[in-house]
Design a protein around this motif. Structure first.
Motif, short mmCIF file in Angstrom:
data_model
loop_
_atom_site.label_atom_id
_atom_site.label_comp_id
_atom_site.label_asym_id
_atom_site.label_seq_id
_atom_site.Cartn_x
_atom_site.Cartn_y
_atom_site.Cartn_z
N VAL A 1 61.93 38.47 53.89
CA VAL A 1 62.59 39.32 53.76
C VAL A 1 62.86 40.13 54.88
N SER B 1 70.86 42.00 49.69
CA SER B 1 70.58 43.38 50.36
C SER B 1 71.87 44.03 50.79
N LEU C 1 72.20 46.80 48.23
CA LEU C 1 71.34 47.56 48.92
C LEU C 1 72.07 48.29 50.12
N MET D 1 70.09 50.05 53.13
CA MET D 1 69.90 49.57 54.47
C MET D 1 70.84 50.29 55.65
N THR E 1 65.18 38.63 57.51
CA THR E 1 66.50 38.82 57.14
C THR E 1 67.34 40.28 57.85
N VAL E 2 66.45 41.06 58.01
CA VAL E 2 66.88 42.39 58.68
C VAL E 2 67.20 42.26 59.97
N PHE F 1 68.52 36.57 49.95
CA PHE F 1 68.01 37.90 49.96
C PHE F 1 68.84 38.64 51.05
N LEU F 2 69.39 38.14 51.95
CA LEU F 2 70.32 38.66 52.88
C LEU F 2 71.60 39.16 52.08
#
Length: 259
Positions: A9, A46, A50, A54, A12-13, A42-43
């Motif tokens: 996770v 997100s 989210l 983010m 991915t950021v 997940f990306l």
């Protein structure tokens, strides 16, 4: 497993769309190729679900995660081995890639490193070694009686391609005046069209001078070029041997039959 999931996770950021994500996933316990699928899921989740959260993440926090990620990506044992044994080419590749990473990004740095490594390989491969050795038949166990005072073996080591043709031709110009020449090509793993043409011209020139030529230790890939270039047809199947010893024995038999 929870630790691996957290690592994926976080990757991915800070490592999206970069080769770094593969390294981070492996360090986090990646087992199958599904890691890339989960990374994309997940990306996507997100960014769409989210996005507001983010946007509020502190850049300092992301920078810290990125620093840890970059630290874990390094193969420190490999780096110590490289520097400790003073491999100049490897050290130069390492620092050039590192500088390119800082100046540009990881993707560009990898491309720069690949290009630089390719250039180093071409420079090293362009050097070809040729040595000449007179034949001492008395040192061969079981050799039939006879002498070969005007015969010699030419040992060629290195790939014969366009970058090494000029050096090969220059070295062959220094060959002694052998009446019978045995080319030992076991140290030649490959050649290209330019190399095959150079060998064909050399074989034709030696034939015009009345010199006998034999080839030994020819690799399958090299033999394929010989067949296509016409060297095999010019030399004949009888001009190829598995080893230099066999070629020398054949010359001794030829000399004895002539007597």
């Amino acid at each position: 497993m929870p630790g691996s999931l957290v690592g994926i996770v976080l990757a991915t950021v800070v490592a999206t769309a970069a080769i770094a994500r593969t390294s981070v996933a492996v360090k986090s316990g990646q087992q199958t190729r599904l890691t890339s699928v989960f990374h994309a899921v997940f990306l996507l989740a997100s960014m769409f679900l989210l996005g507001g959260v983010m946007a509020r993440l502190p850049l300092a926090a992301l920078a810290g995660v990125l620093m840890v990620t970059a630290w874990r990506m390094n193969d420190w044992e490999g780096i110590r081995y490289l520097l400790g044994h003073r491999f100049k080419s490897g050290i130069s590749q390492f620092f050039i890639t590192m500088v390119a990473t800082v100046a540009a990004d990881l993707t560009v740095a990898i491309l720069v490193g690949i290009v630089y490594s390719a250039l180093l390989y071409i420079v090293k491969a362009s050097h070809i070694n040729v040595s000449f050795s007179d034949i001492d038949a008395s040192r061969l166990p079981g050799a039939p009686g006879g002498a070969l005072p005007k015969a010699g073996v030419v040992y060629v080591t290195g790939s014969l391609f366009f970058g090494a043709v000029d050096e090969f031709s220059r070295l062959m110009a220094e060959m002694p005046d052998y009446r019978e020449v045995i080319f030992s090509l076991r140290g030649m793993p490959s050649l290209d069209v330019s190399g095959a043409q150079a060998l064909l011209e050399l074989r034709a020139r030696l034939k015009e001078q009345g010199r006998g030529v034999a080839f030994c230790g020819v690799a399958p890939e090299v033999r394929l070029y010989f067949d296509r270039a016409g060297i095999t047809a010019l030399a004949g199947e009888s001009g190829f041997f598995w080893s230099a010893d066999q070629a020398i024995f054949a010359l001794l038999e030829k000399e004895r039959a002539a007597v």
